[in-house]
Design a protein around this motif. Structure first.
Motif, PDB file in Angstrom:
ATOM      1  N   SER A  94       0.829  -1.210   0.000  1.00 43.48           N
ATOM      2  CA  SER A  94       0.000   0.000   0.000  1.00 43.48           C
ATOM      3  C   SER A  94       0.863   1.260   0.000  1.00 43.48           C
ATOM      4  O   SER A  94       1.982   1.268   0.514  1.00 43.48           O
ATOM      5  N   ASP A  95       0.313   2.271  -0.628  1.00 45.71           N
ATOM      6  CA  ASP A  95       1.043   3.542  -0.741  1.00 45.71           C
ATOM      7  C   ASP A  95       0.044   4.668  -0.972  1.00 45.71           C
ATOM      8  O   ASP A  95      -1.119   4.417  -1.290  1.00 45.71           O
ATOM      9  N   GLU A  96       0.479   5.899  -0.774  1.00 44.29           N
ATOM     10  CA  GLU A  96      -0.418   7.027  -0.969  1.00 44.29           C
ATOM     11  C   GLU A  96       0.264   8.124  -1.763  1.00 44.29           C
ATOM     12  O   GLU A  96       1.483   8.177  -1.837  1.00 44.29           O
ATOM     13  N   VAL A  97      -0.571   8.981  -2.360  1.00 45.43           N
ATOM     14  CA  VAL A  97      -0.061  10.097  -3.166  1.00 45.43           C
ATOM     15  C   VAL A  97      -0.859  11.343  -2.787  1.00 45.43           C
ATOM     16  O   VAL A  97      -2.035  11.246  -2.411  1.00 45.43           O
ATOM     17  N   GLY A  98      -0.218  12.491  -2.865  1.00 48.98           N
ATOM     18  CA  GLY A  98      -0.940  13.751  -2.710  1.00 48.98           C
ATOM     19  C   GLY A  98      -0.761  14.428  -1.368  1.00 48.98           C
ATOM     20  O   GLY A  98      -1.286  15.519  -1.155  1.00 48.98           O
ATOM     21  N   THR A  99      -0.019  13.802  -0.466  1.00 55.65           N
ATOM     22  CA  THR A  99       0.071  14.357   0.885  1.00 55.65           C
ATOM     23  C   THR A  99       0.821  15.689   0.907  1.00 55.65           C
ATOM     24  O   THR A  99       0.564  16.516   1.772  1.00 55.65           O
ATOM     25  N   GLY A 100       1.726  15.881  -0.037  1.00 58.66           N
ATOM     26  CA  GLY A 100       2.518  17.114  -0.043  1.00 58.66           C
ATOM     27  C   GLY A 100       2.045  18.113  -1.080  1.00 58.66           C
ATOM     28  O   GLY A 100       2.683  19.144  -1.284  1.00 58.66           O
ATOM     29  N   ASP A 101       0.957  17.792  -1.758  1.00 57.43           N
ATOM     30  CA  ASP A 101       0.444  18.673  -2.805  1.00 57.43           C
ATOM     31  C   ASP A 101      -0.644  19.574  -2.239  1.00 57.43           C
ATOM     32  O   ASP A 101      -1.604  19.099  -1.641  1.00 57.43           O
ATOM     33  N   PHE A 102      -0.494  20.875  -2.462  1.00 63.24           N
ATOM     34  CA  PHE A 102      -1.492  21.838  -1.971  1.00 63.24           C
ATOM     35  C   PHE A 102      -2.843  21.573  -2.636  1.00 63.24           C
ATOM     36  O   PHE A 102      -3.866  21.445  -1.973  1.00 63.24           O
ATOM     37  N   PHE A 103      -2.823  21.462  -3.941  1.00 61.98           N
ATOM     38  CA  PHE A 103      -4.062  21.164  -4.659  1.00 61.98           C
ATOM     39  C   PHE A 103      -4.305  19.662  -4.692  1.00 61.98           C
ATOM     40  O   PHE A 103      -3.374  18.866  -4.782  1.00 61.98           O
ATOM     41  N   ILE A 106      -5.895  13.303  -1.301  1.00 62.10           N
ATOM     42  CA  ILE A 106      -4.940  12.232  -1.009  1.00 62.10           C
ATOM     43  C   ILE A 106      -5.550  10.956  -1.580  1.00 62.10           C
ATOM     44  O   ILE A 106      -6.739  10.688  -1.374  1.00 62.10           O
ATOM     45  N   THR A 107      -4.756  10.219  -2.328  1.00 62.75           N
ATOM     46  CA  THR A 107      -5.233   8.936  -2.844  1.00 62.75           C
ATOM     47  C   THR A 107      -4.403   7.824  -2.213  1.00 62.75           C
ATOM     48  O   THR A 107      -3.180   7.896  -2.173  1.00 62.75           O
ATOM     49  N   VAL A 108      -5.099   6.835  -1.671  1.00 61.94           N
ATOM     50  CA  VAL A 108      -4.414   5.704  -1.045  1.00 61.94           C
ATOM     51  C   VAL A 108      -4.837   4.430  -1.767  1.00 61.94           C
ATOM     52  O   VAL A 108      -6.014   4.229  -2.040  1.00 61.94           O
ATOM     53  N   VAL A 109      -3.841   3.619  -2.075  1.00 61.44           N
ATOM     54  CA  VAL A 109      -4.136   2.366  -2.779  1.00 61.44           C
ATOM     55  C   VAL A 109      -3.430   1.196  -2.104  1.00 61.44           C
ATOM     56  O   VAL A 109      -2.257   1.300  -1.719  1.00 61.44           O
ATOM     57  N   ALA A 110      -4.167   0.104  -1.946  1.00 59.28           N
ATOM     58  CA  ALA A 110      -3.559  -1.177  -1.599  1.00 59.28           C
ATOM     59  C   ALA A 110      -3.765  -2.086  -2.792  1.00 59.28           C
ATOM     60  O   ALA A 110      -4.830  -2.056  -3.420  1.00 59.28           O
ATOM     61  N   TYR A 150      -7.255  -4.502  -6.260  1.00 57.45           N
ATOM     62  CA  TYR A 150      -6.784  -3.320  -5.554  1.00 57.45           C
ATOM     63  C   TYR A 150      -7.958  -2.605  -4.902  1.00 57.45           C
ATOM     64  O   TYR A 150      -9.121  -2.879  -5.197  1.00 57.45           O
ATOM     65  N   SER A 151      -7.647  -1.701  -4.013  1.00 55.37           N
ATOM     66  CA  SER A 151      -8.648  -0.798  -3.447  1.00 55.37           C
ATOM     67  C   SER A 151      -8.088   0.610  -3.480  1.00 55.37           C
ATOM     68  O   SER A 151      -6.959   0.850  -3.053  1.00 55.37           O
ATOM     69  N   LEU A 152      -8.872   1.504  -4.051  1.00 48.93           N
ATOM     70  CA  LEU A 152      -8.478   2.922  -4.128  1.00 48.93           C
ATOM     71  C   LEU A 152      -9.396   3.726  -3.239  1.00 48.93           C
ATOM     72  O   LEU A 152     -10.614   3.630  -3.352  1.00 48.93           O
ATOM     73  N   ILE A 153      -8.828   4.485  -2.326  1.00 56.26           N
ATOM     74  CA  ILE A 153      -9.633   5.385  -1.507  1.00 56.26           C
ATOM     75  C   ILE A 153      -9.164   6.813  -1.752  1.00 56.26           C
ATOM     76  O   ILE A 153      -7.965   7.094  -1.698  1.00 56.26           O
ATOM     77  N   ILE A 154     -10.119   7.661  -2.063  1.00 56.27           N
ATOM     78  CA  ILE A 154      -9.787   9.067  -2.322  1.00 56.27           C
ATOM     79  C   ILE A 154     -10.321   9.917  -1.175  1.00 56.27           C
ATOM     80  O   ILE A 154     -11.517   9.878  -0.879  1.00 56.27           O
ATOM     81  N   ALA A 243      -2.208   4.841  -7.385  1.00 56.82           N
ATOM     82  CA  ALA A 243      -2.515   6.016  -6.564  1.00 56.82           C
ATOM     83  C   ALA A 243      -2.165   7.302  -7.315  1.00 56.82           C
ATOM     84  O   ALA A 243      -2.907   8.282  -7.297  1.00 56.82           O
ATOM     85  N   ARG A 244      -1.021   7.267  -7.985  1.00 59.75           N
ATOM     86  CA  ARG A 244      -0.579   8.441  -8.763  1.00 59.75           C
ATOM     87  C   ARG A 244      -1.550   8.708  -9.919  1.00 59.75           C
ATOM     88  O   ARG A 244      -1.921   9.843 -10.191  1.00 59.75           O
ATOM     89  N   TYR A 245      -1.945   7.642 -10.579  1.00 54.64           N
ATOM     90  CA  TYR A 245      -2.899   7.739 -11.690  1.00 54.64           C
ATOM     91  C   TYR A 245      -4.205   8.372 -11.200  1.00 54.64           C
ATOM     92  O   TYR A 245      -4.744   9.299 -11.819  1.00 54.64           O
ATOM     93  N   ALA A 246      -4.695   7.885 -10.074  1.00 53.00           N
ATOM     94  CA  ALA A 246      -5.954   8.404  -9.531  1.00 53.00           C
ATOM     95  C   ALA A 246      -5.798   9.874  -9.144  1.00 53.00           C
ATOM     96  O   ALA A 246      -6.696  10.687  -9.364  1.00 53.00           O
ATOM     97  N   PHE A 247      -4.652  10.201  -8.593  1.00 48.37           N
ATOM     98  CA  PHE A 247      -4.395  11.592  -8.202  1.00 48.37           C
ATOM     99  C   PHE A 247      -4.407  12.508  -9.426  1.00 48.37           C
ATOM    100  O   PHE A 247      -5.040  13.571  -9.416  1.00 48.37           O
ATOM    101  N   LEU A 248      -3.735  12.065 -10.488  1.00 48.38           N
ATOM    102  CA  LEU A 248      -3.682  12.869 -11.721  1.00 48.38           C
ATOM    103  C   LEU A 248      -5.085  13.085 -12.287  1.00 48.38           C
ATOM    104  O   LEU A 248      -5.439  14.173 -12.734  1.00 48.38           O
ATOM    105  N   ARG A 249      -5.882  12.017 -12.256  1.00 52.61           N
ATOM    106  CA  ARG A 249      -7.247  12.090 -12.763  1.00 52.61           C
ATOM    107  C   ARG A 249      -8.087  13.082 -11.948  1.00 52.61           C
ATOM    108  O   ARG A 249      -8.836  13.877 -12.483  1.00 52.61           O
TER     109      ARG A 249
END
Ligand code: MN
Length: 306
Positions: A94-103, A106-110, A150-154, A243-249
């Motif tokens: 599992s990993d997450e993306v977006g924690t350091g992005d102002f805009f 946060i997307t978390v994926v396992a 997988y599971s994606l939580i936004i 997670a990165r893909y979901a964040f970009l979307r």
């Protein structure tokens, strides 16, 4: 005051740690893994594998864990305490993306990668997402979505800002989301079970378990933490790519909503973009687009009113 000392291997240390999770305190001594305070015993575990029990209940508590005298203490970075040949095992990462992005959220994926799938994932180019450009991430992610359970939580910005205002730390939010995503994947793949679960480490284990202590279900069995998890097992790399893909979307969607392409990160360019949005649409809109407590908010407001 009675004392007892045990020397244990990393897996048992984790077991002990999760057993005492509800009693773990904020204070950990140098070289320590955790300190837990029971009514009649204080337990301090050290990275060396030593576990010190102090107080009237010391003997009794220590006996719970046997007398596993071990000649090979666990030491070094957390990755070295992983089971042998970890990269070849069937693992939920599992990993997450977006924690350091102002805009953006946060997307978390396992994601679960069985050992049979490892060669295929390599073929697809799954590796550390930090080495991959966005178009490549999108291309790989679109295939991964059909291949790995997988599971994606936004965690969208309005909810994030509410939780943050209520006093919840970002670390706690992340821990809760990781725990939930992993639980979702376990349910998806049941009755199959992974050989291990690897969380790309963002806090020490004891803190993680403290964060999730109030959750209905807490996944603990075979859970490992490691920094640079992407390079340790492809399941974390796959989770990170999704997670990165979901964040970009999501960034794309948000950007279209406000008619501005939203920049990543939290640097000066982000302040400037936010200031432009304030000038055209007011400050309130930021609550739906950003992690509002970041310093960028203040800076953008100042820029906008210059
Ligand atoms: Mn990470």
């Amino acid at each position: 005051m009675a004392n007892a000392v045990l020397k244990v291997q990393a897996p048992q240390l984790r077991e002990i740690q999760s057993h005492y999770a509800p009693f773990i305190t904020d204070k950990t001594p140098p070289g320590g893994v955790f300190t837990a305070k029971l009514p009649n015993c204080t337990i301090t575990a050290y990275k060396s594998g030593k576990v010190l029990f102090q107080g009237n209940g010391a003997e009794q508590e220590a006996q719970r864990w046997g007398t596993t005298e071990s000649s090979a203490p666990a030491k070094g970075p957390s990755a070295s305490s992983l089971p042998a040949n970890f990269h070849l095992k069937s693992v939920i990462g599992s990993d997450e993306v977006g924690t350091g992005d102002f805009f953006g959220p946060i997307t978390v994926v396992a994601a679960y990668v069985s050992k049979e799938q490892i060669p295929l994932l390599k073929e697809l180019g799954v590796r550390d997402s930090k080495d991959l450009k966005d178009p490549k991430i999108i291309e790989i992610a679109r295939q991964l979505l059909h291949i790995v359970p997988y599971s994606l939580i936004i965690l969208h910005n309005p909810k994030y800002n509410d939780l943050q205002k209520s006093g919840m730390s970002q670390g706690k939010m992340k821990a809760i989301l990781h725990n939930k995503a992993i639980q979702n994947v376990l349910n998806k793949i049941a009755p199959e079970e992974p050989e291990a679960i690897l969380i790309d480490q963002f806090v020490e284990g004891p803190t993680y378990y403290k964060h999730v202590a109030q959750q209905k279900e807490v996944v603990k069995k075979n859970v490992f933490f490691s920094t640079k998890g992407e390079s340790i097992h492809l399941s974390v790399a796959a989770a990170s790519i999704i997670a990165r893909y979901a964040f970009l979307r999501e960034m794309d969607k948000l950007g279209k909503k406000v008619g501005v392409e939203l920049p990543k990160g939290a640097g000066k360019h982000v302040d400037i973009a936010a200031a432009k949005i304030i000038q055209s649409q007011g400050t309130d809109v930021l609550k739906d687009l950003t992690k509002h407590h970041f310093a960028n908010t203040e800076k953008a407001i100042r820029l906008a009113h210059k």
